[in-house]
Design a protein around this motif. Structure first.
Motif, short mmCIF file in Angstrom:
data_model
loop_
_atom_site.label_atom_id
_atom_site.label_comp_id
_atom_site.label_asym_id
_atom_site.label_seq_id
_atom_site.Cartn_x
_atom_site.Cartn_y
_atom_site.Cartn_z
N HIS A 426 0.89 -1.39 -0.20
CA HIS A 426 0.03 0.11 0.18
C HIS A 426 0.80 1.34 -0.17
N ASN A 427 2.09 1.21 -0.21
CA ASN A 427 3.07 2.21 -0.41
C ASN A 427 2.74 3.26 0.80
N VAL A 428 3.28 2.77 1.97
CA VAL A 428 3.05 3.46 3.24
C VAL A 428 4.73 3.52 3.69
N THR A 429 5.03 4.68 3.91
CA THR A 429 6.48 4.89 4.55
C THR A 429 6.50 5.31 6.03
N LYS A 430 7.41 5.43 6.31
CA LYS A 430 7.56 5.61 7.97
C LYS A 430 7.07 7.14 8.22
N GLY A 431 7.13 8.08 7.02
CA GLY A 431 6.68 9.57 7.26
C GLY A 431 4.96 9.34 7.25
N ASP A 432 4.46 8.43 6.35
CA ASP A 432 2.97 8.34 6.45
C ASP A 432 2.47 7.71 7.85
N ILE A 433 3.20 7.01 8.39
CA ILE A 433 2.92 6.60 9.74
C ILE A 433 3.06 7.57 10.93
N CYS A 434 4.04 8.53 10.70
CA CYS A 434 4.23 9.53 11.73
C CYS A 434 3.11 10.42 11.59
N LYS A 435 2.76 10.85 10.35
CA LYS A 435 1.62 11.62 10.13
C LYS A 435 0.44 11.16 10.62
N ALA A 436 0.18 9.73 10.42
CA ALA A 436 -1.03 9.15 11.18
C ALA A 436 -1.16 9.48 12.84
N ILE A 437 -0.03 9.34 13.13
CA ILE A 437 0.21 9.46 14.56
C ILE A 437 0.01 10.97 15.01
N ASP A 438 0.50 11.84 14.43
CA ASP A 438 0.46 13.16 14.67
C ASP A 438 -1.14 13.67 14.63
N ALA A 439 -1.83 13.15 13.45
CA ALA A 439 -3.03 13.25 13.05
C ALA A 439 -4.07 12.88 14.46
N GLY A 440 -3.63 11.75 15.36
CA GLY A 440 -4.51 11.10 16.43
C GLY A 440 -4.56 9.87 16.48
N PHE A 444 -1.47 0.79 17.54
CA PHE A 444 -1.12 0.00 16.41
C PHE A 444 -2.33 -0.18 15.58
N GLY A 445 -3.51 -0.39 16.07
CA GLY A 445 -4.65 -0.75 15.54
C GLY A 445 -5.23 0.53 14.72
N SER A 446 -5.14 1.63 15.40
CA SER A 446 -5.69 2.86 14.47
C SER A 446 -4.78 3.36 13.50
N VAL A 447 -3.41 3.07 13.65
CA VAL A 447 -2.48 3.25 12.44
C VAL A 447 -2.67 2.43 11.28
N LYS A 448 -3.00 1.06 11.75
CA LYS A 448 -3.20 0.20 10.54
C LYS A 448 -4.39 0.34 10.03
N ALA A 449 -5.47 0.78 10.46
CA ALA A 449 -6.63 1.25 9.88
C ALA A 449 -6.61 2.42 8.92
N GLU A 450 -5.93 3.34 9.58
CA GLU A 450 -5.86 4.83 8.64
C GLU A 450 -4.70 4.59 7.79
N THR A 451 -3.77 3.89 7.57
CA THR A 451 -2.90 3.90 6.43
C THR A 451 -2.81 2.75 5.49
N LYS A 452 -3.67 1.63 6.13
CA LYS A 452 -3.93 0.38 5.62
C LYS A 452 -2.60 -0.62 5.42
N ASN A 466 6.84 -2.12 15.40
CA ASN A 466 7.97 -1.61 16.05
C ASN A 466 8.11 0.06 15.72
N VAL A 467 7.90 0.35 14.51
CA VAL A 467 7.81 1.72 13.84
C VAL A 467 6.84 2.32 14.99
N VAL A 468 5.44 1.96 14.86
CA VAL A 468 4.52 2.59 15.65
C VAL A 468 4.67 2.80 17.20
N ASP A 469 5.30 1.70 17.86
CA ASP A 469 5.61 1.85 19.31
C ASP A 469 6.93 2.89 19.29
N CYS A 470 7.60 2.93 18.57
CA CYS A 470 8.81 3.77 18.80
C CYS A 470 8.35 5.30 18.46
N GLU A 471 7.48 5.55 17.54
CA GLU A 471 7.12 6.76 17.35
C GLU A 471 6.33 7.40 18.46
#
Length: 835
Positions: A426-440, A444-452, A466-471
């Motif tokens: 789904h072409n998800v980068t670390k930056g996309d994950i960081c944006k999802a976390i910054d958006a609320g 892990f589950g909500s990041v997965k739902a938001e970014t696919k 690992n990335v979600v927990d770290c961020e």
């Protein structure tokens, strides 16, 4: 203003993904959308096609529903192949009529290549592509004993695994000198062959089939160019794919010399109103045979049709991480060192069965590619080095060495740049994950739902976590492992406190190490821990308040408030006299009766007050509780083994009974299921269980940490050719380590995946005793076995415990006046509420 018409030909994974992307865009409102599918079924997940043989249905594999298409205003026309394309008139023809288009998307995929071998049209020769193909293979295998897969690539080994799961003796015939020649080198291919043959699949390399004729001792005989031959009952061709470009050829679109519809960076063909994506598209003389590049093309085209002038497909990473017949295989980038000046570093542990090869640049600073066989624990780190041009350490060989030999730890999430690709599907980068976390997104589950991310092939799940927990931690969000607000400890830590300090009640534990009164999370978890440590009755005075409804009444509550009863039937073996007792009890209490998937008999419809009466009768007949209500050992399924079956090589029923008698009553973080198969035909489906045992000529092979359910997982091969006592000892150790260290409600599969080092670490602890705790684990298990009690026998013999099963304290006749019943197929069932 009338709408334009967008037609998509092909309802596969890539075509469906394109539709998901396009209908979410602003331009979708300008189009009437029509989709043509050649198959009868809605788009389904071909990546997990083999799971169809493990019990998954089309509904399980489906990418969406017809309701979704209707809701998006998409006209879905399945089982309607497109037969002709008129570019000048912008029309296409099907058996049902002619249709006009303004924009056309070709997502026709590919078709299996079948070598031009004499006899390939035989009715027991198949390809491995669609659900209909798999249905045909299953029907052919029903009366067969052996099967051959022609092709030793990714799909070929998947097909071989499928044949094995159908109970066939599987062979793989490969023209090249090794398996997976595109992904692996000679050493990697040799190790993969060795591991697969250890699992009972015979591999034949450097074999060119010249003809398929009638066999003498089987249906078919394959003649090879070296004058050798092989007899088999069915053949599956999996020798590669070819782009499905017939419509493009007949309509005059530009196609490649070896096939494929030529597209530019915008996924547009030589006709500006026709586009192609997925395996039918040829970009820069390359066909991409993986789903992730197809998804990238789909996203690119959706952007192009929305007027994005910067959207471009620029190629795709073809790295792969797989588990083939239970064997880890990974291939990254330039695995064959084709880059000028490239150098290789190899690690080959023949004893452990691990092979790793790094391909690095001439100056030693860049990772160009890698090969892994037997252990993919290094894959994620190596992939990130390759994809993101992360400079290699001064001694790059540390990236593939074991830690005890100077190996470097895995690359941490902090070391990854924002552009690092986490999910290629789904072409998800670390930056996309960081944006999802910054958006609320706060877990892990909500990041997965938001970014696919991790919703495609699932290979990136561990890295994503690992990335979600770290961020989250970097943003000051505590990634808590506490079991709940009342205990600042994980389940593993609570187990340690209970065991070491000899704590036997919840009251003592919360007074010494917690706060408050407890809750519905910690109480059952602590109840399970206390039972695992001390094996006391769950209805002991101090334990009753800890249990949920099922444990409290030692029965599973059903939707109408009645309960089900599941007596233990070890190994599925039962005498006629006991069957008669079950029938008599069911008739006396008018219980709905059903055979379970675990070879047990389930009796439904008992009221609370009837439970002790029924169990009293069952216990008198020699039955014990089956613990269907608890997080404990449920069943040990078995086939009939060598006692009756002509293919059996060991007494699978006897071993299943021995295992069930040993582990019955053991409380665990989650339910545990086991199975024993008497041969590699695997009729007991042992490889889908938490602990699966398969007989060999030399003993037993043990598989661990598999499961069925919503997220099926194939068990991993843990040890081979074990004696009876070695098998019991090994299972003792793994079970007790799981009971001690797993999180609350964590299945064995997730537990092992979360262990640092995974399967290999588990092997070191259990088989090599690397932590020096095996004797303690065995001693703990022996204590559990020695203190076993049938919970229902204890309950019916104790007047105080029986009082808990009174529904109405002030009524001598314990009948529920509210229950309403009807009859269906000769049995009583509850009246269903009207919608």
């Amino acid at each position: 203003m009338s709408k334009k018409t967008l037609i998509v030909i092909g309802n596969g994974m890539v075509g469906h993904h394109f539709l998901e992307q396009f209908v979410a865009s602003s331009k979708a409102a300008d189009y009437e959308i029509i989709v043509f599918g050649e198959e009868k079924q809605l788009a389904y997940d071909r990546v997990h096609l083999s799971e169809y043989f493990s019990g998954s249905t089309h509904a399980d594999l489906a990418m969406g529903t017809t309701g979704w298409y209707t809701g998006q205003g998409i006209e879905l026309r399945l089982n309607e192949p497109v037969t002709a394309l008129d570019r000048e008139q912008r029309t296409l023809t099907t058996p049902q009529g002619e249709y006009n288009y303004d924009e056309l998307v070709l997502a026709t995929g590919s078709f299996p290549f079948v070598p031009p071998i004499e006899g390939r049209e035989h009715p027991h020769c198949f390809v491995y592509r669609t659900l209909e193909d798999l249905d045909a293979i299953r029907a052919s295998a029903h009366e067969g004993k052996s099967g051959v897969v022609v092709g030793g690539g990714l799909l070929g080994l998947e097909a071989a695994n499928a044949l094995t799961s159908l109970g066939l003796k599987a062979h793989v015939v490969e023209f090249a000198p090794r398996l997976m020649p595109v992904q692996l080198d000679a050493d990697g291919g040799a190790l993969l062959r060795h591991k697969i043959e250890e699992l009972g699949v015979q591999v034949h390399t450097e074999k060119a089939t010249t003809a398929i004729v009638e066999g003498e001792n089987a249906r078919l005989r394959m003649n090879f160019s070296d004058d050798s031959h092989l007899e088999t009952d069915l053949i599956v061709f999996s020798a590669g794919i070819r782009p499905q470009d017939t419509l493009a050829r007949t309509s005059g679109l530009e196609v490649g010399e070896r096939g494929g519809i030529v597209v530019n960076d915008q996924c547009t063909t030589s006709d500006p109103h026709i586009h192609a994506i997925g395996e039918c598209a040829l970009w820069e003389q390359r066909i991409f045979g993986l789903v992730a590049p197809g998804y990238t093309m789909a996203r690119t085209l959706a952007s192009v049709l929305n007027g994005d002038n910067n959207a471009a497909f620029t190629g795709a990473d073809m790295s792969t991480k797989l588990k083939l017949l239970g064997v880890d295989v990974g291939s990254i980038g330039d695995a064959h060192a084709q880059t000028p000046g490239a150098r290789s570093i190899r690690f080959n542990d023949e004893q452990a069965g691990h092979y790793r090869r790094m391909v690095i640049s001439e100056n030693g600073k860049t990772l160009l590619g890698a090969i892994l066989v037997g252990d993919n624990s290094h894959y994620d780190s190596l992939l990130q080095y390759a994809l993101n041009d992360i400079p290699l350490p001064e001694n790059p060989e540390t990236l593939i060495l074991p830690e005890n030999q100077g190996g470097a730890p895995a690359l941490g999430p902090d070391a990854l740049p924002e552009t690092a690709s986490i999910c290629s599907c789904h072409n998800v980068t670390k930056g996309d994950i960081c944006k999802a976390i910054d958006a609320g997104c706060a877990d892990f589950g909500s990041v997965k739902a938001e970014t696919k991310a991790s919703t495609g092939c699932g290979g990136c799940t561990a890295l994503l976590k690992n990335v979600v927990d770290c961020e989250l931690e970097k943003r000051g969000v505590e990634v808590s492992k506490d079991i709940c607000e009342h205990f600042p400890y994980s389940r593993q830590e609570l187990f340690h406190l209970v065991r070491v300090n000899g704590i036997r009640t919840f009251r003592s534990l919360i007074r010494q190490h917690g706060m408050g009164q407890g809750c519905d999370i910690c109480k059952p978890a602590v109840g399970s821990i206390l039972a695992s440590c001390w094996n006391e009755h769950i209805l002991a005075t101090d334990h009753v308040p800890l249990q949920d409804t099922n444990d409290t009444f030692m029965a599973n509550m059903q939707k109408n408030g009645t309960y089900s009863i599941v007596p233990r039937i070890p190994g599925g073996e039962i005498t006629p006299d006991k069957l008669i007792v079950l029938g008599e009890v069911a008739k006396e209490y008018d219980l709905y009766t059903k055979i379970t998937g675990g070879q047990r008999v389930d009796l439904f419809g008992a009221t609370l007050s009837q439970l002790p009466e029924i169990w009293e009768k069952l216990i008198a007949a020699g039955f014990e509780t089956g613990h269907a209500y608890g997080k404990s050992l449920r069943t040990v399924k078995s086939c009939v083994g060598n006692t009756w079956c002509r293919y059996g090589v060991q007494d699978s029923v006897g071993m299943a009974i021995r295992l069930e008698d040993r582990y019955k009553g053991l409380r665990a973080p989650h339910k545990v299921k086991m199975a024993v198969s008497g041969c590699t035909r695997e009729c007991a489906e042992a490889q889908s269980k938490d602990f699966g045992v398969i007989a060999t000529e030399n003993g037993w092979n043990l598989y661990v940490c598999g499961n069925g359910g919503m997220r099926p997982r194939h068990a991993d091969l843990f040890a081979t050719d074990l004696s009876d006592d070695e098998l019991i000892r090994t299972i003792d150790r793994v079970v007790m380590l799981y009971v001690r260290t797993a999180d609350r409600l964590q299945r064995t599969s997730v537990w092992m995946e979360n262990l640092e080092g995974g399967l290999e670490y588990l092997k070191q602890v259990v088989l090599e005793d690397s932590l020096g705790i095996c004797a303690e684990l065995e001693e703990h298990m022996a204590g559990i076995v020695d203190t076993y009690q049938c919970e229902w026998k204890t309950a019916v013999e104790d007047p105080e415990k029986r009082k808990r099963f009174r529904e109405f304290v002030n009524l001598p006749e314990q009948k529920d006046p509210v229950q309403q019943w009807t009859s269906e197929r000769g049995q009583r069932r509850p009246v269903l509420e009207s919608a």
